[in-house]
Write a protein that holds these residues in place. Sequence first.
Motif, PDB file in Angstrom:
ATOM      1  N   ARG A  53       0.834  -1.205   0.000  1.00 56.57           N
ATOM      2  CA  ARG A  53       0.000   0.000   0.000  1.00 56.57           C
ATOM      3  C   ARG A  53       0.871   1.259   0.000  1.00 56.57           C
ATOM      4  NH1 ARG A  53      -2.134   2.978   4.265  1.00 56.57           N
ATOM      5  NH2 ARG A  53      -3.963   4.167   3.655  1.00 56.57           N
ATOM      6  N   GLN A  54       1.938   1.198   0.769  1.00 59.92           N
ATOM      7  CA  GLN A  54       2.835   2.361   0.844  1.00 59.92           C
ATOM      8  C   GLN A  54       3.681   2.511  -0.419  1.00 59.92           C
ATOM      9  OE1 GLN A  54       5.260   2.266   4.334  1.00 59.92           O
ATOM     10  NE2 GLN A  54       3.517   2.171   5.697  1.00 59.92           N
ATOM     11  N   TRP A  55       4.098   1.386  -0.969  1.00 58.44           N
ATOM     12  CA  TRP A  55       4.994   1.429  -2.132  1.00 58.44           C
ATOM     13  C   TRP A  55       4.262   1.839  -3.396  1.00 58.44           C
ATOM     14  CZ3 TRP A  55       7.126  -4.187  -1.257  1.00 58.44           C
ATOM     15  CH2 TRP A  55       7.949  -4.182  -0.120  1.00 58.44           C
ATOM     16  N   ASP A  56       3.102   1.190  -3.584  1.00 57.50           N
ATOM     17  CA  ASP A  56       2.433   1.281  -4.871  1.00 57.50           C
ATOM     18  C   ASP A  56       0.938   1.074  -4.667  1.00 57.50           C
ATOM     19  OD1 ASP A  56       1.824   1.258  -7.475  1.00 57.50           O
ATOM     20  OD2 ASP A  56       3.365  -0.151  -8.084  1.00 57.50           O
ATOM     21  N   TYR A  57       0.226   2.175  -4.526  1.00 55.83           N
ATOM     22  CA  TYR A  57      -1.196   2.061  -4.144  1.00 55.83           C
ATOM     23  C   TYR A  57      -2.043   1.403  -5.231  1.00 55.83           C
ATOM     24  CZ  TYR A  57      -4.723   3.118  -0.732  1.00 55.83           C
ATOM     25  OH  TYR A  57      -5.658   2.992   0.260  1.00 55.83           O
ATOM     26  N   LYS A  58      -1.728   1.727  -6.480  1.00 53.52           N
ATOM     27  CA  LYS A  58      -2.540   1.173  -7.570  1.00 53.52           C
ATOM     28  C   LYS A  58      -2.419  -0.347  -7.617  1.00 53.52           C
ATOM     29  CE  LYS A  58      -2.490   5.177 -10.573  1.00 53.52           C
ATOM     30  NZ  LYS A  58      -1.863   5.765 -11.755  1.00 53.52           N
ATOM     31  N   ARG A  59      -1.192  -0.829  -7.420  1.00 58.14           N
ATOM     32  CA  ARG A  59      -0.965  -2.280  -7.469  1.00 58.14           C
ATOM     33  C   ARG A  59      -1.634  -2.948  -6.267  1.00 58.14           C
ATOM     34  NH1 ARG A  59       4.353  -5.027  -7.360  1.00 58.14           N
ATOM     35  NH2 ARG A  59       5.255  -2.960  -7.208  1.00 58.14           N
ATOM     36  N   PHE A  60      -1.628  -2.255  -5.147  1.00 49.93           N
ATOM     37  CA  PHE A  60      -2.272  -2.755  -3.932  1.00 49.93           C
ATOM     38  C   PHE A  60      -3.769  -2.971  -4.171  1.00 49.93           C
ATOM     39  CE2 PHE A  60      -4.706  -1.070  -0.242  1.00 49.93           C
ATOM     40  CZ  PHE A  60      -4.517  -2.119   0.643  1.00 49.93           C
ATOM     41  N   GLU A  61      -4.395  -1.980  -4.796  1.00 44.80           N
ATOM     42  CA  GLU A  61      -5.834  -2.097  -5.057  1.00 44.80           C
ATOM     43  C   GLU A  61      -6.114  -3.191  -6.085  1.00 44.80           C
ATOM     44  OE1 GLU A  61      -7.080   1.916  -5.979  1.00 44.80           O
ATOM     45  OE2 GLU A  61      -7.913   2.059  -3.963  1.00 44.80           O
TER      46      GLU A  61
ATOM     47  N   PRO B  35      -6.977  -2.045   8.119  1.00 42.25           N
ATOM     48  CA  PRO B  35      -5.776  -1.891   8.952  1.00 42.25           C
ATOM     49  C   PRO B  35      -6.071  -2.220  10.416  1.00 42.25           C
ATOM     50  CG  PRO B  35      -6.674   0.244   8.362  1.00 42.25           C
ATOM     51  CD  PRO B  35      -7.490  -0.775   7.643  1.00 42.25           C
TER      52      PRO B  35
ATOM     53  N   LEU C  11       0.558   9.125  -1.450  1.00 45.23           N
ATOM     54  CA  LEU C  11       0.965   7.813  -0.925  1.00 45.23           C
ATOM     55  C   LEU C  11       0.945   6.764  -2.042  1.00 45.23           C
ATOM     56  CD1 LEU C  11       1.507   6.171   1.814  1.00 45.23           C
ATOM     57  CD2 LEU C  11      -0.860   5.500   1.603  1.00 45.23           C
ATOM     58  N   GLY C  12       1.997   5.976  -2.077  1.00 39.55           N
ATOM     59  CA  GLY C  12       2.062   4.863  -3.031  1.00 39.55           C
ATOM     60  C   GLY C  12       2.177   5.296  -4.476  1.00 39.55           C
ATOM     61  N   ASP C  13       2.787   6.437  -4.722  1.00 43.77           N
ATOM     62  CA  ASP C  13       2.983   6.918  -6.090  1.00 43.77           C
ATOM     63  C   ASP C  13       4.254   7.764  -6.090  1.00 43.77           C
ATOM     64  OD1 ASP C  13       2.410   7.180  -8.711  1.00 43.77           O
ATOM     65  OD2 ASP C  13       0.979   8.806  -8.488  1.00 43.77           O
TER      66      ASP C  13
ATOM     67  N   VAL D 133       9.186   2.267  -7.728  1.00 39.23           N
ATOM     68  CA  VAL D 133       8.582   1.327  -6.778  1.00 39.23           C
ATOM     69  C   VAL D 133       9.721   0.738  -5.953  1.00 39.23           C
ATOM     70  CG1 VAL D 133       7.245  -0.763  -6.484  1.00 39.23           C
ATOM     71  CG2 VAL D 133       6.689   0.794  -8.323  1.00 39.23           C
ATOM     72  N   VAL D 134       9.739   1.027  -4.673  1.00 36.51           N
ATOM     73  CA  VAL D 134      10.809   0.639  -3.749  1.00 36.51           C
ATOM     74  C   VAL D 134      12.175   1.051  -4.327  1.00 36.51           C
ATOM     75  CG1 VAL D 134      11.599  -1.122  -2.134  1.00 36.51           C
ATOM     76  CG2 VAL D 134       9.352  -1.297  -3.139  1.00 36.51           C
TER      77      VAL D 134
ATOM     78  N   PHE E 231       0.395  -6.823 -13.922  1.00 32.54           N
ATOM     79  CA  PHE E 231      -0.264  -5.549 -13.658  1.00 32.54           C
ATOM     80  C   PHE E 231       0.208  -4.480 -14.631  1.00 32.54           C
ATOM     81  CE2 PHE E 231      -0.101  -1.509 -11.127  1.00 32.54           C
ATOM     82  CZ  PHE E 231      -1.452  -1.260 -11.201  1.00 32.54           C
TER      83      PHE E 231
ATOM     84  N   ALA F 232      -4.483   0.916 -15.120  1.00 33.89           N
ATOM     85  CA  ALA F 232      -4.960   0.952 -13.733  1.00 33.89           C
ATOM     86  C   ALA F 232      -5.740   2.234 -13.441  1.00 33.89           C
ATOM     87  CB  ALA F 232      -3.776   0.861 -12.786  1.00 33.89           C
ATOM     88  N   PRO F 233      -6.872   2.118 -12.744  1.00 36.38           N
ATOM     89  CA  PRO F 233      -7.621   3.328 -12.381  1.00 36.38           C
ATOM     90  C   PRO F 233      -6.894   4.087 -11.272  1.00 36.38           C
ATOM     91  CG  PRO F 233      -8.648   1.400 -11.409  1.00 36.38           C
ATOM     92  CD  PRO F 233      -7.513   0.907 -12.243  1.00 36.38           C
TER      93      PRO F 233
ATOM     94  N   GLN G 258     -11.053   0.821  -5.059  1.00 38.92           N
ATOM     95  CA  GLN G 258     -11.532  -0.238  -4.155  1.00 38.92           C
ATOM     96  C   GLN G 258     -11.969   0.320  -2.797  1.00 38.92           C
ATOM     97  OE1 GLN G 258     -12.002  -3.450  -5.014  1.00 38.92           O
ATOM     98  NE2 GLN G 258     -11.426  -2.751  -7.041  1.00 38.92           N
TER      99      GLN G 258
ATOM    100  N   THR H  78     -10.052   1.942  12.053  1.00 36.61           N
ATOM    101  CA  THR H  78     -10.868   0.773  12.411  1.00 36.61           C
ATOM    102  C   THR H  78     -10.986   0.675  13.931  1.00 36.61           C
ATOM    103  OG1 THR H  78      -8.890  -0.573  12.290  1.00 36.61           O
ATOM    104  CG2 THR H  78     -10.308  -0.581  10.361  1.00 36.61           C
TER     105      THR H  78
END
Lengths: 265, 166
Positions: free
Chosen positions: A162-170, A182, B93-95, B106-107, B128, B133-134, B139, B150
């Motif tokens: 999720r932190q690295w790559d949100y699109k891939r996570f989804e 979480p 985040l994550g981009d 990515v990393v 992927f 990708a949207p 999601q 939560t």
Amino acid sequence: MNVLRFVPNVICSITKCDGYVARYYAFKSALKIKWVRPEKIPFYKPEKTGDLGLNLKVTSKDFAGRFGESKELQDANEVVKKLFTLEYLPEMETRKMKRNEAVALVRRHELDWGSMEAKLAKMTAIIQDMQKTMDKFPRNAILKVELNELIHKRKKFLGYLRQWDYKRFEWILEKLNLVYKPYPPKLLPVTRKDSLRKLTQKHCDEIVQKKLDAYKAELTLKQKQFFKEKSEKLAFIRQEELECELEPTITEEEIQEAKNKYESL
Amino acid sequence: MAKVAVAAAQGKKALSLLLGKCVPCVKQNASKIRVQHFKLDTNLNMYYRENSFFYAHDPQALCKPGDTVLIRELPSKVTRLITHEILEIVYPLGDVTDPVTGKKVVVGKYRDDIKAEDKLFGRTESAFDYDKAPPRGSQEDKRDFSHRETYTKYHEDPNDPQPYAV
């Protein structure tokens, strides 16, 4: 003690005796809130782990591993063929097939076995197999620990992704049919008192919201009359000011605006 | 500094910019921003991290939990809590974008490099694809519930599904 005059009926068990306040051991709220303790769900159940299930095509009639590609087996008789199907081989073979199929859903290239997607797919297939075994043998302590560790590891990995790559996570959530929630900031046990406090707060919030909505509706109903009066009064003031040869403080636009609002309502 | 001191003496407040991280929040039209700073413990002569939280006016929901954003103080409060506005999303985040080359990362690898590697091995259809990708949020509330805090489920009610309960 004058304060006590305004104590609502809710706190009915507080009494005044000779200048000091006495309270019964525990007083009950007069609010009709019924608390139902949520049933404890074991940690490995899909409701907890977020596994909505993989739609895998492996059946007991399939050949194990790469036996399907064997030419000799195609010409062999039915009994021999049967012996190489998953039905007549150890459970492990079926699990391997399932794991391979799960990885095939998300792999990057033919040889991909170690990317984060592949790892998550492998884990998911294993977890879902273990969950079934756990249902059969709930007292298997070793399995329980292994499964628990694996579930938490997968959750940790999903958090990283999720932190690295949100699109891939989804995308992976969609592909592997997983739900990601979480960890809560505080993992506290459920208690009656705390739950009732939360429910009472919720109840109070609802009452406030209802009253606010009712008041809003009341004001909305009055709006039509208000704008009608406003336009008339503004016109009157402007007229008076002009007649008295004063500089008008109200413009025609303001009057027109009020009129337009009245007409729109 | 003198100008700031004069302005402060006159009761004027300088409009400050802050860099913070968006955290899950239930408020509508606003985002909760966590700003971290260091505070000196004079006893131990050590700095300790401290958090302060600000609510920024964000009617279009520009920032999502986890984004690093720049916020600016509003000249007047919108509500009792909402005191700031979102100026810019600095790091979503994550981009991640490499500041030197401007490429996506990515990393430890560039996305292009990952794609090239896959091509060498023979890219599969299941891989992927970033182009298809949207954007983030597809999601949300379906499978991804990380945009809200939560809690442990405390009540059983068939009329209340409690999607954020663990």
